[in-house]
Scaffold this active site. Sequence first.
Site, PDB file in Angstrom:
ATOM      1  N   HIS A  29      28.500  32.682  39.087  1.00  0.00           N
ATOM      2  CA  HIS A  29      29.157  32.492  37.792  1.00  0.00           C
ATOM      3  C   HIS A  29      29.503  33.853  37.189  1.00  0.00           C
ATOM      4  O   HIS A  29      28.684  34.451  36.477  1.00  0.00           O
ATOM      5  CB  HIS A  29      28.242  31.719  36.847  1.00  0.00           C
ATOM      6  CG  HIS A  29      27.862  30.357  37.348  1.00  0.00           C
ATOM      7  ND1 HIS A  29      26.941  30.166  38.348  1.00  0.00           N
ATOM      8  CD2 HIS A  29      28.294  29.115  36.972  1.00  0.00           C
ATOM      9  CE1 HIS A  29      26.808  28.865  38.574  1.00  0.00           C
ATOM     10  NE2 HIS A  29      27.615  28.215  37.763  1.00  0.00           N
ATOM     11  N   GLU A  31       8.858  15.154  23.017  1.00  0.00           N
ATOM     12  CA  GLU A  31       8.085  15.354  24.243  1.00  0.00           C
ATOM     13  C   GLU A  31       8.648  16.480  25.107  1.00  0.00           C
ATOM     14  O   GLU A  31       7.894  17.304  25.642  1.00  0.00           O
ATOM     15  CB  GLU A  31       8.033  14.059  25.065  1.00  0.00           C
ATOM     16  CG  GLU A  31       7.317  12.906  24.388  1.00  0.00           C
ATOM     17  CD  GLU A  31       8.255  12.052  23.532  1.00  0.00           C
ATOM     18  OE1 GLU A  31       7.797  11.000  23.040  1.00  0.00           O
ATOM     19  OE2 GLU A  31       9.430  12.438  23.367  1.00  0.00           O
ATOM     20  N   HIS A  72       6.194   0.620  27.606  1.00  0.00           N
ATOM     21  CA  HIS A  72       5.148   1.621  27.410  1.00  0.00           C
ATOM     22  C   HIS A  72       4.118   1.639  28.544  1.00  0.00           C
ATOM     23  O   HIS A  72       3.244   2.507  28.553  1.00  0.00           O
ATOM     24  CB  HIS A  72       4.416   1.357  26.088  1.00  0.00           C
ATOM     25  CG  HIS A  72       5.205   1.761  24.875  1.00  0.00           C
ATOM     26  ND1 HIS A  72       6.478   1.340  24.648  1.00  0.00           N
ATOM     27  CD2 HIS A  72       4.879   2.564  23.829  1.00  0.00           C
ATOM     28  CE1 HIS A  72       6.921   1.840  23.500  1.00  0.00           C
ATOM     29  NE2 HIS A  72       5.969   2.599  22.988  1.00  0.00           N
TER      30      HIS A  72
END
Length: 676
Positions: A29, A413, A475
Amino acid sequence: MTTSLPTTKMANAIRALAMDAVQKANSGHPGMPMGMAEISVALWGKHLRHNPTNPKWFNRDRFVLSNGHGSMLLYALLHLTGYDLPMEELKNFRQMHSKTPGHPESHLTPGVETTTGPLGQGISNAVGMALAEKLLAAEFNKPNFDLINHHTYVFLGDGCLMEGISHESCALAGTWKLNKLIALYDDNGISIDGHVEGWFTDDTPKRFEAYGWHVIPNVDGHNVDAVDAAIAQAKKSDKPTLICCKTVIGKGCPTKAGSHDCHGAPLGDKEIAGVREAIGWSHPPFEIPADVYTAWDAKATGRTAQGDWDALFKAYSERYPVDAAELVRRMKGELPVNFGEIVRKYIAECTAKQETIATRKASQNAIQAMAPVLPEFLGGSADLTGSNLTNWKESISLRADKPGNHISYGVREFGMSAIMNGVALHGGYIPFGATFLTFSDYSRNAIRMAALMRIRSIFVFTHDSIGLGEDGPTHQSVEHVSSLRLIPNLDNWRPCDTVESAVAWAHAVRRHNGPSTLIFSRQNLPFMPRTDEQIANINRGGYVLRDAADAHIILIATGSEVELAIKAAEQLGREGIGARVVSMPSTNVFDRQDALYKASVLPHDLPRVAVEAGVTDFWHKYVGLDGAVVGIDSFGESAPASVLFKHFGLTIDSVVDAAKRVLIGSCCCGGGGCCN
């Protein structure tokens, strides 16, 4: 940097190295390094405090290339400023066993602070680094002794800001007022697909102002003096700072500048020749003039900066010898000398108490036992502290104006996990953070990065199976434990009681060369009596928990299913079938044991049944195609845990029946009578 060399020439050296290395590799890149060259001159030449001859000097500024695809920018800077990264390594860009891989890797290249490439994680790691700096400063600095005093600088682009994790971590950085964090945004309006206005129209300055950042907008990213002034202004702020630098991707390219055509592909010989003419760079590939090296060289200033700090630390040590010794221990990542004794006493206490409790509670008890001798513990939870139980009696909740050792990350999270990685990379703390196991999916890539970097991040996951009960399949973790076991260099622990939980925690704390996941139950699990030898063998990941003199079959289990295996073995014993029970809290650790030990636990001549409240495929590596696995190969249901275990066949009768089927299949008479 003190030099009479024009900054344009310094910047052009970066452009030349980037385009030539990418061209030679035929991969990479070039656009971002060419567009951020002047920004690099301003930061690395005028502000960054570092010592190329000692990349691990503790009070160095941290530099994070969050847009890690532009790795040649960082390699060029490390080479030019004097790190142990010779030109041959730049010529070997993206080649096997070079120190210049496609994306920066912290364990491979001197001067690389964190492994980046998955966009958004670098800035999140930087938040963790800045947090660690702030907390260490509050803990160790004294009047007239600003011992911990450094900045964390980040380069990032549109891609990092599009990734959702940047919202999670940057919002926390503003909340925590991490004023030593300075991010320079490469605002070039280009991503792989082209001009970003079709898919990225955020008002980035207002977004960061809303987070509580100091924002400096509309800086000319090709004006070294303008960037220099912006950084100087940022250093005076009491907030983290975002400097929005307007740039042209691939600056210097005659036909590809400002286009996605130069983002992620070699420029080609014709375009490179045009660049050389446009920027006045007449030197052949990989040749840097002596005056450019002299202008960039940071070795002397780095040695001076570290020398001044070393003198300060010496005076600090004479005035505050206890604090100095503690800081040295923490900087080295060493544990207190009495840590082993604390663990032994705590395990003996667990053995004496014989408590039947949830392993999430056993985890909290282990934290409580270890925390008094581990001031480097930095715990937390993603808005589930009361469920994950990662706090302890003496823990202090972190706030912007109050240092603490327990972090409420909010429902973030992924951000939590990447911030933890930054803390671990910085040093001085052992970070752990928690959520429900099913939400490990949100943070999985940060877990993977921790494993790739071999850092001591501890990921705590509770509510580990259908034992979660009424919350239902959204869950209830089914595939998660097995999938986490597949990540290289990640140690996963699923303990069955208080003693195994304590061993798992101690193992994770002692582990310097990789992360751990600690996986705990919501429901109560019974204590399992053991000998001292069995307790010692928990550290080997798997061991014989119950044996039979005439064992015909082995039952392997983890976590909540160990009790089930024990009861099934007892039932088989009453029917005259001896069964060995193997508890395997960490398959990863067990797999690293020597062949002799593994054969002593799992003899080759005994058939096997594995029992775990999760998907079954993983366990065939231990039971073979002729063995059986009692598990769950569907999503869960919403019902009380006791009902679910029966519904999914995780019962004593199911394990007994599976053992009998395996025995019949392995019998020399084919089930004709000798096994009946």
